[in-house]
Design a protein around this motif. Structure first.
Motif, PDB file in Angstrom:
ATOM      1  N   HIS A 151       0.856  -1.188   0.000  1.00  0.00           N
ATOM      2  CA  HIS A 151       0.000   0.000   0.000  1.00  0.00           C
ATOM      3  C   HIS A 151       0.892   1.238   0.000  1.00  0.00           C
ATOM      4  N   ARG A 152       1.388   1.592  -1.167  1.00  0.00           N
ATOM      5  CA  ARG A 152       2.404   2.625  -1.284  1.00  0.00           C
ATOM      6  C   ARG A 152       1.857   4.038  -1.091  1.00  0.00           C
ATOM      7  N   ALA A 153       0.545   4.188  -1.040  1.00  0.00           N
ATOM      8  CA  ALA A 153      -0.030   5.525  -0.867  1.00  0.00           C
ATOM      9  C   ALA A 153       0.226   6.082   0.529  1.00  0.00           C
ATOM     10  N   VAL A 154       0.641   5.236   1.463  1.00  0.00           N
ATOM     11  CA  VAL A 154       1.015   5.677   2.811  1.00  0.00           C
ATOM     12  C   VAL A 154       2.466   5.300   3.059  1.00  0.00           C
ATOM     13  N   GLN A 155       3.263   6.257   3.511  1.00  0.00           N
ATOM     14  CA  GLN A 155       4.660   5.997   3.836  1.00  0.00           C
ATOM     15  C   GLN A 155       4.806   5.833   5.346  1.00  0.00           C
ATOM     16  N   PRO A 156       4.994   4.620   5.844  1.00  0.00           N
ATOM     17  CA  PRO A 156       5.116   4.438   7.292  1.00  0.00           C
ATOM     18  C   PRO A 156       6.485   4.880   7.794  1.00  0.00           C
ATOM     19  N   HIS A 157       6.576   5.066   9.096  1.00  0.00           N
ATOM     20  CA  HIS A 157       7.871   5.377   9.706  1.00  0.00           C
ATOM     21  C   HIS A 157       8.733   4.123   9.831  1.00  0.00           C
ATOM     22  N   LEU A 158       8.072   2.970   9.978  1.00  0.00           N
ATOM     23  CA  LEU A 158       8.784   1.697  10.105  1.00  0.00           C
ATOM     24  C   LEU A 158       8.025   0.642   9.324  1.00  0.00           C
ATOM     25  N   SER A 159       8.746  -0.121   8.508  1.00  0.00           N
ATOM     26  CA  SER A 159       8.126  -1.166   7.691  1.00  0.00           C
ATOM     27  C   SER A 159       8.706  -2.523   8.063  1.00  0.00           C
ATOM     28  N   ILE A 160       7.846  -3.403   8.572  1.00  0.00           N
ATOM     29  CA  ILE A 160       8.243  -4.757   8.966  1.00  0.00           C
ATOM     30  C   ILE A 160       7.760  -5.734   7.897  1.00  0.00           C
ATOM     31  N   LEU A 161       8.687  -6.445   7.293  1.00  0.00           N
ATOM     32  CA  LEU A 161       8.357  -7.420   6.255  1.00  0.00           C
ATOM     33  C   LEU A 161       8.496  -8.830   6.820  1.00  0.00           C
ATOM     34  N   THR A 343      13.194  -5.946  19.937  1.00  0.00           N
ATOM     35  CA  THR A 343      12.624  -4.909  20.791  1.00  0.00           C
ATOM     36  C   THR A 343      13.508  -3.670  20.810  1.00  0.00           C
ATOM     37  N   HIS A 344      14.809  -3.867  20.882  1.00  0.00           N
ATOM     38  CA  HIS A 344      15.749  -2.739  20.868  1.00  0.00           C
ATOM     39  C   HIS A 344      15.608  -1.941  19.581  1.00  0.00           C
ATOM     40  N   PHE A 345      15.461  -2.629  18.461  1.00  0.00           N
ATOM     41  CA  PHE A 345      15.319  -1.936  17.182  1.00  0.00           C
ATOM     42  C   PHE A 345      14.019  -1.137  17.153  1.00  0.00           C
ATOM     43  N   LEU A 346      12.923  -1.709  17.680  1.00  0.00           N
ATOM     44  CA  LEU A 346      11.646  -0.999  17.725  1.00  0.00           C
ATOM     45  C   LEU A 346      11.749   0.267  18.571  1.00  0.00           C
ATOM     46  N   VAL A 347      12.374   0.152  19.737  1.00  0.00           N
ATOM     47  CA  VAL A 347      12.524   1.314  20.619  1.00  0.00           C
ATOM     48  C   VAL A 347      13.328   2.406  19.936  1.00  0.00           C
ATOM     49  N   LYS A 348      14.410   2.009  19.296  1.00  0.00           N
ATOM     50  CA  LYS A 348      15.281   2.965  18.598  1.00  0.00           C
ATOM     51  C   LYS A 348      14.514   3.682  17.487  1.00  0.00           C
ATOM     52  N   SER A 349      13.721   2.932  16.727  1.00  0.00           N
ATOM     53  CA  SER A 349      12.924   3.525  15.650  1.00  0.00           C
ATOM     54  C   SER A 349      11.892   4.470  16.190  1.00  0.00           C
ATOM     55  N   SER A 350      11.219   4.062  17.279  1.00  0.00           N
ATOM     56  CA  SER A 350      10.175   4.885  17.863  1.00  0.00           C
ATOM     57  C   SER A 350      10.728   6.207  18.374  1.00  0.00           C
ATOM     58  N   LEU A 351      11.849   6.163  19.076  1.00  0.00           N
ATOM     59  CA  LEU A 351      12.466   7.383  19.608  1.00  0.00           C
ATOM     60  C   LEU A 351      12.930   8.317  18.486  1.00  0.00           C
ATOM     61  N   LYS A 352      13.409   7.711  17.408  1.00  0.00           N
ATOM     62  CA  LYS A 352      13.927   8.492  16.291  1.00  0.00           C
ATOM     63  C   LYS A 352      12.829   9.214  15.526  1.00  0.00           C
ATOM     64  N   ASN A 353      11.644   8.583  15.424  1.00  0.00           N
ATOM     65  CA  ASN A 353      10.604   9.088  14.527  1.00  0.00           C
ATOM     66  C   ASN A 353       9.442   9.790  15.223  1.00  0.00           C
ATOM     67  N   ARG A 354       9.429   9.808  16.537  1.00  0.00           N
ATOM     68  CA  ARG A 354       8.316  10.480  17.233  1.00  0.00           C
ATOM     69  C   ARG A 354       8.638  11.969  17.450  1.00  0.00           C
TER      70      ARG A 354
END
Length: 354
Positions: A151-161, A343-354
């Motif tokens: 769904h390319r019409a929305v650009q997420p802050h984090l993409s989990i494949l 979990t560490h990667f999620l926290v790092k992404s969240s802090l970076k993008n909020r």
């Protein structure tokens, strides 16, 4: 042999489909097609392959993680999917009156499990749906997009494949010769790769082999994690409580790939029969009557959590209270060492993008 020949005959059509998807991705990458950038932290969970890779268990893991971080806040997190299989259209926020036909089976499963702590939303136009959600609930701080990798019409802050261990995308082809929704190189958009449905005893050497197969299609900095599925105790339809005395079962499933589930049930219970239906099957009263009529004495009817929400709606109160009906909860279980790193990667992404 016939199947292999058919696959090779379809490869030219897969090439055409792959080119069309390449053009579509190029239009989004070049901003010739509009892309919406959400103002709140948005995480996408998706796959390259058609069918189940464990997206709903991953969404549940992200929900549980967010609730543990801020347990006192209600409505901070919302999920958004298109609501596959629903008979409604447009943006909709789940309420107590909704059913699988109005919001889809997986959103209904999430609603029953996590309301009122999060909001469950559906909408096929997700950019518009996000904006509608934020207008109505501006306190929303996180949105989890289910099945949104294409769904390319929305650009997420984090993409989990997600990639099913049993159906690796690096050995597959686009439609119609294979099961890929786009070419393998689409994996390059992912920020995290999680190999799902792995055996719990997957050797480190096998993990390294899989990583080497994935690496050519992703960015060098993209981490790769391994996870399996962990099934819980059967839960009674009547009480919604776990039970421990289930032995003989007839299994009912409407999954894209029910083989791992059947394997687990065979190992854990005495499997009498498996009623296999297509993914997101819309059960009818006739389906239930047929399954119950064939149910042997002293045997339970066991199903998945997403099938439960549809089957349960077709039962009478007497049937629900008196019949041996159960569903199996399932959760993501990372292999040794990967949960902490994930979990560490999620926290790092969240802090970076909020």
């Amino acid at each position: 042999m016939k199947r292999l020949v058919g696959k090779w005959l379809l490869l030219p059509f897969s090439g055409v489909y792959g080119v069309l998807m390449d053009i579509r991705n190029w239009l989004f990458n070049s901003h010739l097609l509009k892309v919406f950038y959400p103002s709140v932290y948005t995480v996408s969970v998706g796959n390259l392959t058609v069918g189940g890779t464990g997206k709903t268990p991953m969404i549940e893991l992200l929900i549980i993680r967010s609730l543990r971080q801020v347990p006192s806040q209600t409505g901070q997190t919302a999920t958004l999917s298109r609501g596959y299989g629903r008979q409604t259209t447009g943006f909709r926020i789940a309420t107590d009156i909704d059913t699988a036909s109005t919001i889809g089976d997986e959103p209904l499963q999430l609603y029953r499990k996590f309301t009122p702590f999060i909001r469950i939303c559906v909408g096929e136009r997700r950019a518009e749906a996000i904006q509608s959600l934020l207008v109505r609930y501006p306190e929303t701080e996180q949105i989890l997009l289910d099945d949104a990798f294409q769904h390319r019409a929305v650009q997420p802050h984090l993409s989990i494949l997600l990639m099913d261990y049993n159906r690796p995308f690096y050995d597959d082809y686009p439609f119609p010769a294979g099961r890929l929704r786009e070419r393998r190189k689409g994996a390059r958009r992912a920020d995290i790769i999680v190999v799902t449905k792995c055996p719990t005893d997957l050797f480190a050497t096998e993990q390294q082999r899989i990583v080497a197969k994935i690496r050519p299609y992703i960015r060098s900095e993209t981490p790769i994690f391994f996870a399996g599925l962990q099934y819980g105790q059967p839960v009674s339809f009547a009480t919604r409580q776990a039970v421990t005395d289930v032995q003989d079962v007839v299994l009912v499933s409407g999954l894209a790939n029910a083989d791992p589930l059947e394997q687990y049930v065979r190992q854990t219970f005495r499997l009498i029969y498996h009623h296999r239906f297509a993914d997101h099957h819309a059960y009818s009263r006739a389906d239930i009557d047929h399954m119950l009529a064939d149910l042997p004495p002293q045997t339970g009817l066991l199903t998945t959590e997403k099938d439960w929400v549809k089957l349960d709606a077709l039962l009478t109160p007497t049937e629900r209270d008196s019949l041996p009906l159960y569903y199996l909860p399932v959760a993501v279980a990372f292999l040794s060492g990967d949960e902490q790193a994930f979990t560490h990667f999620l926290v790092k992404s969240s802090l970076k993008n909020r």
